[in-house]
Scaffold this motif. Structure first.
Motif, PDB file in Angstrom:
ATOM      1  N   ARG A   1       0.828  -1.209   0.000  1.00  0.00           N
ATOM      2  CA  ARG A   1       0.000   0.000   0.000  1.00  0.00           C
ATOM      3  C   ARG A   1       0.860   1.256   0.000  1.00  0.00           C
ATOM      4  O   ARG A   1       0.483   2.272  -0.575  1.00  0.00           O
ATOM      5  CB  ARG A   1      -0.942  -0.009   1.209  1.00  0.00           C
ATOM      6  CG  ARG A   1      -1.916   1.123   1.246  1.00  0.00           C
ATOM      7  CD  ARG A   1      -2.949   1.005   0.149  1.00  0.00           C
ATOM      8  NE  ARG A   1      -3.988   2.004   0.354  1.00  0.00           N
ATOM      9  CZ  ARG A   1      -4.530   2.688  -0.627  1.00  0.00           C
ATOM     10  NH1 ARG A   1      -4.191   2.457  -1.857  1.00  0.00           N
ATOM     11  NH2 ARG A   1      -5.450   3.597  -0.362  1.00  0.00           N
ATOM     12  N   SER A   2       2.039   1.179   0.624  1.00  0.00           N
ATOM     13  CA  SER A   2       2.920   2.354   0.656  1.00  0.00           C
ATOM     14  C   SER A   2       3.370   2.740  -0.751  1.00  0.00           C
ATOM     15  O   SER A   2       3.682   3.899  -1.000  1.00  0.00           O
ATOM     16  CB  SER A   2       4.134   2.104   1.554  1.00  0.00           C
ATOM     17  OG  SER A   2       5.051   1.218   0.945  1.00  0.00           O
ATOM     18  N   GLY A   3       3.394   1.785  -1.672  1.00  0.00           N
ATOM     19  CA  GLY A   3       3.748   2.094  -3.048  1.00  0.00           C
ATOM     20  C   GLY A   3       2.603   2.693  -3.846  1.00  0.00           C
ATOM     21  O   GLY A   3       2.806   3.155  -4.964  1.00  0.00           O
ATOM     22  N   GLN A   4       1.404   2.693  -3.286  1.00  0.00           N
ATOM     23  CA  GLN A   4       0.225   3.191  -3.994  1.00  0.00           C
ATOM     24  C   GLN A   4      -0.226   4.574  -3.542  1.00  0.00           C
ATOM     25  O   GLN A   4      -1.099   5.165  -4.170  1.00  0.00           O
ATOM     26  CB  GLN A   4      -0.934   2.209  -3.807  1.00  0.00           C
ATOM     27  CG  GLN A   4      -0.639   0.833  -4.326  1.00  0.00           C
ATOM     28  CD  GLN A   4      -1.706  -0.175  -3.914  1.00  0.00           C
ATOM     29  OE1 GLN A   4      -2.604   0.134  -3.131  1.00  0.00           O
ATOM     30  NE2 GLN A   4      -1.601  -1.378  -4.441  1.00  0.00           N
ATOM     31  N   VAL A   5       0.332   5.047  -2.446  1.00  0.00           N
ATOM     32  CA  VAL A   5      -0.058   6.356  -1.921  1.00  0.00           C
ATOM     33  C   VAL A   5       1.161   7.269  -1.896  1.00  0.00           C
ATOM     34  O   VAL A   5       2.289   6.823  -2.058  1.00  0.00           O
ATOM     35  CB  VAL A   5      -0.693   6.247  -0.514  1.00  0.00           C
ATOM     36  CG1 VAL A   5      -1.978   5.452  -0.562  1.00  0.00           C
ATOM     37  CG2 VAL A   5       0.271   5.627   0.481  1.00  0.00           C
ATOM     38  N   LYS A   6       0.933   8.538  -1.670  1.00  0.00           N
ATOM     39  CA  LYS A   6       2.028   9.512  -1.648  1.00  0.00           C
ATOM     40  C   LYS A   6       2.025  10.282  -0.331  1.00  0.00           C
ATOM     41  O   LYS A   6       1.056  10.263   0.405  1.00  0.00           O
ATOM     42  CB  LYS A   6       1.869  10.489  -2.808  1.00  0.00           C
ATOM     43  CG  LYS A   6       1.970   9.844  -4.168  1.00  0.00           C
ATOM     44  CD  LYS A   6       1.984  10.891  -5.258  1.00  0.00           C
ATOM     45  CE  LYS A   6       1.964  10.310  -6.641  1.00  0.00           C
ATOM     46  NZ  LYS A   6       2.919   9.310  -6.943  1.00  0.00           N
ATOM     47  N   GLY A   7       3.126  10.945  -0.075  1.00  0.00           N
ATOM     48  CA  GLY A   7       3.229  11.839   1.065  1.00  0.00           C
ATOM     49  C   GLY A   7       3.314  11.138   2.401  1.00  0.00           C
ATOM     50  O   GLY A   7       3.952  10.098   2.547  1.00  0.00           O
TER      51      GLY A   7
ATOM     52  N   ARG B   1       2.365   7.396   2.844  1.00  0.00           N
ATOM     53  CA  ARG B   1       3.387   6.494   2.296  1.00  0.00           C
ATOM     54  C   ARG B   1       4.480   6.220   3.327  1.00  0.00           C
ATOM     55  O   ARG B   1       4.863   5.083   3.550  1.00  0.00           O
ATOM     56  CB  ARG B   1       3.989   7.099   1.038  1.00  0.00           C
ATOM     57  CG  ARG B   1       5.048   6.233   0.433  1.00  0.00           C
ATOM     58  CD  ARG B   1       5.658   6.869  -0.792  1.00  0.00           C
ATOM     59  NE  ARG B   1       6.217   5.820  -1.612  1.00  0.00           N
ATOM     60  CZ  ARG B   1       6.305   5.852  -2.904  1.00  0.00           C
ATOM     61  NH1 ARG B   1       5.863   6.897  -3.565  1.00  0.00           N
ATOM     62  NH2 ARG B   1       6.837   4.853  -3.558  1.00  0.00           N
TER      63      ARG B   1
END
Length: 91
Positions: A16-22, A25
């Motif tokens: 999931r950390s690879g799919q969100v930003k900021g 993440r």
């Protein structure tokens, strides 16, 4: 069984950390890594009778494993989910 399940949760947060930003993440990356490391410690604790390791003691476990689970996993992942706007952490 618990450690293997937690590795699955850890993998989910790392993915999931690879799919969100900021901020989310960073929170999910930190939480996923902390949970995986905490579960490695749990496995070592379970194996300590078969493979003696003098440093794997109850005081070491509540210091290292407990800290990784509470401050390293729970807090960042709750914060990451909050920053995303609720229950969108692994979904």
């Amino acid at each position: 069984i618990v450690a293997c399940s937690a590795f699955g949760v850890s993998h989910g947060y790392l993915a999931r950390s690879g799919q969100v930003k900021g901020g989310p993440r960073i929170c999910f990356l930190l939480g996923g890594l902390a949970l995986a490391l905490g579960m490695v410690l749990a496995l070592l604790y379970g194996w300590r009778y078969r493979f003696p390791m003098e440093w794997v003691t109850i005081p070491a476990m509540y210091t290292l494993h407990g800290t990784l689970n509470s401050w390293g996993f729970c807090l960042p992942c709750i914060l990451g989910n909050k920053l995303l706007g609720g229950g969108k952490g692994l979904g």
